[in-house]
Design a protein around this motif. Sequence first.
Motif, PDB file in Angstrom:
ATOM      1  N   HIS A   1     -21.092 -93.480 -16.742  1.00 32.71           N
ATOM      2  CA  HIS A   1     -20.456 -92.700 -15.663  1.00 32.71           C
ATOM      3  C   HIS A   1     -21.266 -91.447 -15.368  1.00 32.71           C
ATOM      4  O   HIS A   1     -22.233 -91.147 -16.056  1.00 32.71           O
ATOM      5  CB  HIS A   1     -18.995 -92.376 -15.993  1.00 32.71           C
ATOM      6  CG  HIS A   1     -18.807 -91.471 -17.176  1.00 32.71           C
ATOM      7  ND1 HIS A   1     -18.942 -91.896 -18.468  1.00 32.71           N
ATOM      8  CD2 HIS A   1     -18.492 -90.158 -17.254  1.00 32.71           C
ATOM      9  CE1 HIS A   1     -18.710 -90.906 -19.290  1.00 32.71           C
ATOM     10  NE2 HIS A   1     -18.447 -89.828 -18.587  1.00 32.71           N
TER      11      HIS A   1
ATOM     12  N   HIS B   1     -20.786 -88.130 -15.478  1.00 33.37           N
ATOM     13  CA  HIS B   1     -20.719 -86.793 -16.081  1.00 33.37           C
ATOM     14  C   HIS B   1     -22.092 -86.408 -16.629  1.00 33.37           C
ATOM     15  O   HIS B   1     -22.814 -87.254 -17.160  1.00 33.37           O
ATOM     16  CB  HIS B   1     -19.682 -86.762 -17.220  1.00 33.37           C
ATOM     17  CG  HIS B   1     -18.282 -86.520 -16.736  1.00 33.37           C
ATOM     18  ND1 HIS B   1     -17.180 -87.045 -17.379  1.00 33.37           N
ATOM     19  CD2 HIS B   1     -17.811 -85.809 -15.679  1.00 33.37           C
ATOM     20  CE1 HIS B   1     -16.086 -86.670 -16.733  1.00 33.37           C
ATOM     21  NE2 HIS B   1     -16.443 -85.922 -15.702  1.00 33.37           N
TER      22      HIS B   1
ATOM     23  N   HIS C   1     -23.634 -87.484 -19.810  1.00 36.13           N
ATOM     24  CA  HIS C   1     -24.008 -88.904 -19.893  1.00 36.13           C
ATOM     25  C   HIS C   1     -25.221 -89.242 -19.017  1.00 36.13           C
ATOM     26  O   HIS C   1     -25.928 -90.203 -19.287  1.00 36.13           O
ATOM     27  CB  HIS C   1     -22.812 -89.796 -19.511  1.00 36.13           C
ATOM     28  CG  HIS C   1     -21.701 -89.690 -20.512  1.00 36.13           C
ATOM     29  ND1 HIS C   1     -21.469 -90.627 -21.488  1.00 36.13           N
ATOM     30  CD2 HIS C   1     -20.794 -88.706 -20.725  1.00 36.13           C
ATOM     31  CE1 HIS C   1     -20.457 -90.241 -22.255  1.00 36.13           C
ATOM     32  NE2 HIS C   1     -20.030 -89.076 -21.807  1.00 36.13           N
TER      33      HIS C   1
ATOM     34  N   HIS D   1     -11.947 -93.721 -16.630  1.00 38.10           N
ATOM     35  CA  HIS D   1     -12.194 -92.324 -17.026  1.00 38.10           C
ATOM     36  C   HIS D   1     -12.416 -91.425 -15.810  1.00 38.10           C
ATOM     37  O   HIS D   1     -11.714 -90.433 -15.631  1.00 38.10           O
ATOM     38  CB  HIS D   1     -13.390 -92.325 -17.981  1.00 38.10           C
ATOM     39  CG  HIS D   1     -13.952 -90.984 -18.314  1.00 38.10           C
ATOM     40  ND1 HIS D   1     -13.223 -90.017 -18.941  1.00 38.10           N
ATOM     41  CD2 HIS D   1     -15.206 -90.458 -18.132  1.00 38.10           C
ATOM     42  CE1 HIS D   1     -13.993 -88.938 -19.128  1.00 38.10           C
ATOM     43  NE2 HIS D   1     -15.186 -89.189 -18.635  1.00 38.10           N
TER      44      HIS D   1
ATOM     45  N   ASP E   1     -17.074 -93.151 -21.868  1.00 39.40           N
ATOM     46  CA  ASP E   1     -15.814 -92.448 -22.118  1.00 39.40           C
ATOM     47  C   ASP E   1     -14.649 -93.301 -21.627  1.00 39.40           C
ATOM     48  O   ASP E   1     -14.717 -93.890 -20.558  1.00 39.40           O
ATOM     49  CB  ASP E   1     -15.797 -91.100 -21.388  1.00 39.40           C
ATOM     50  CG  ASP E   1     -16.761 -90.112 -22.026  1.00 39.40           C
ATOM     51  OD1 ASP E   1     -17.313 -90.421 -23.100  1.00 39.40           O
ATOM     52  OD2 ASP E   1     -16.965 -89.032 -21.436  1.00 39.40           O
TER      53      ASP E   1
ATOM     54  N   HIS F   1      -9.514 -88.311 -20.953  1.00 43.14           N
ATOM     55  CA  HIS F   1      -9.864 -89.084 -22.154  1.00 43.14           C
ATOM     56  C   HIS F   1      -8.621 -89.661 -22.828  1.00 43.14           C
ATOM     57  O   HIS F   1      -7.592 -88.990 -22.942  1.00 43.14           O
ATOM     58  CB  HIS F   1     -10.568 -88.186 -23.180  1.00 43.14           C
ATOM     59  CG  HIS F   1     -11.951 -87.803 -22.773  1.00 43.14           C
ATOM     60  ND1 HIS F   1     -13.040 -88.573 -23.060  1.00 43.14           N
ATOM     61  CD2 HIS F   1     -12.408 -86.724 -22.091  1.00 43.14           C
ATOM     62  CE1 HIS F   1     -14.123 -87.975 -22.583  1.00 43.14           C
ATOM     63  NE2 HIS F   1     -13.765 -86.860 -21.981  1.00 43.14           N
TER      64      HIS F   1
HETATM   65 ZN   LIG Z   1     -17.083 -88.208 -19.284  1.00 46.93          ZN
END
Ligand SMILES: [Zn+2]
Length: 447
Positions: free
Chosen positions: A61, A63, A66, A152, A173, A392
Amino acid sequence: MKITFLGACREVTGSNFLLEAAGKKILLDCGIFQGSKFAEEKNFESFAYNPREIDFVILGHAHLDHCGRLPKLVKDGFCGRIYATAPTKELTKLVLDDSEKLAQEEARRDNHPPLFTQKEIDRVMDLFEAISYEETIQISEQIKITLKNAGHILGSALTLIESENKKIVYTSDLGNVPSELLDPPSLITDATYVICEATYGGRIHEDSARREQKLAEIINLTVAQNGVLMIPTFAIERTQELLHDIEHFCAVSNCEKPTFYLDSPLATKVTKVFEKYPEYLSKTLNQFHKNEDFFGLEHLQITQTHQQSEAIDELPNPKVIIAGSGMLNGGRIIFHAQKYLSDAKNTLLIVGYQPIGGLGRRLIEGAHEVKILGKNIRVKAKIESIRSYSAHADLPQLLGWLGNIKGCKKIFLVHGETDQMLTFSKAINNNLKIETVIPQYGERYEL
Ligand SMILES: [Zn+2]
């Protein structure tokens, strides 16, 4: 088959794992380290592998913890393919563009070259291959991958990799349930090894049922006191969840309403990506609220420039200002906080994680005076928090999700602080009777 753990080991940032299977090298995520100065310096270190030799990246994803080191990976020689969903590709571009500006500022301040530039972001974008959920593709003769909904953030995926007669699952996540916007994470029923996130592996979330009610109470109080409500928020997912809740509030409330300002150009762009991919939003939204304004954009004043942001100050109360950064460590919210925290009519509503020692955390803990942009501010505003906005899964949810998997030999725990991981590990051993490993940075395991 081998796996090496090269980030998010006993910490929550820097996700980066190297899987070697059937003669190929695959990276699972390539995120930046965030937090302390030491963590930030780690981003500049050479990768533990030769980026030229990496065949593929699978990105879970968008973020930054990541995807944030993808430009550095490209700069250091990676030229393989990056697999992710279409919304992840678009959100990654927005997130990297935004952090590139910060990287430039930081580089000027600390007198070193930036971690990456726009040129590398453009190259990263050229390497993406967008794939849909549940679409199995053969990335090499002996390796198949499938992305599945991780629930997520928009487009987030968990990955199933099949090779050498083994099934490896990487969660990236995993989302919190229920979510107003996303479907719950897809269930996996069969895997040989799982690499599982553990951010809240030792925690049970606050019940989300009262969330909208509490938000309505705080907005109504702001109106009654003719004050200002400030909400620091993350650009991806948290803002859209909040906008969706505000939209609902506006639809059902008969009372007088404040003016809502979305004072975050990044969040505004991200919201457009959400609108572009309704098929990645939950089935409920698509079924029952088709063609509706999910994010209440008609109720919002959207500010783009710094002048527009500053001009909010001259506009009449009551008003609600939604701005970044979510952790109150920069961004436009800081200017609003400096202006409005000293007035008892106003409220600051915290809806996200605040790191120890940060401004948000000190305010929650009841600080009477804080220093913002060099100015001492006596805090008179009300400080409220709603803790049930979380992207989360918590301990019961993680256990429930893992409990569906048959034939699992070992679970590797990543993306969590040590105390959360130890609680989670014990719970897995007791409830699921599966062996767990909490890898240290740099550890390599034969699968
Ligand atoms: Zn994340």
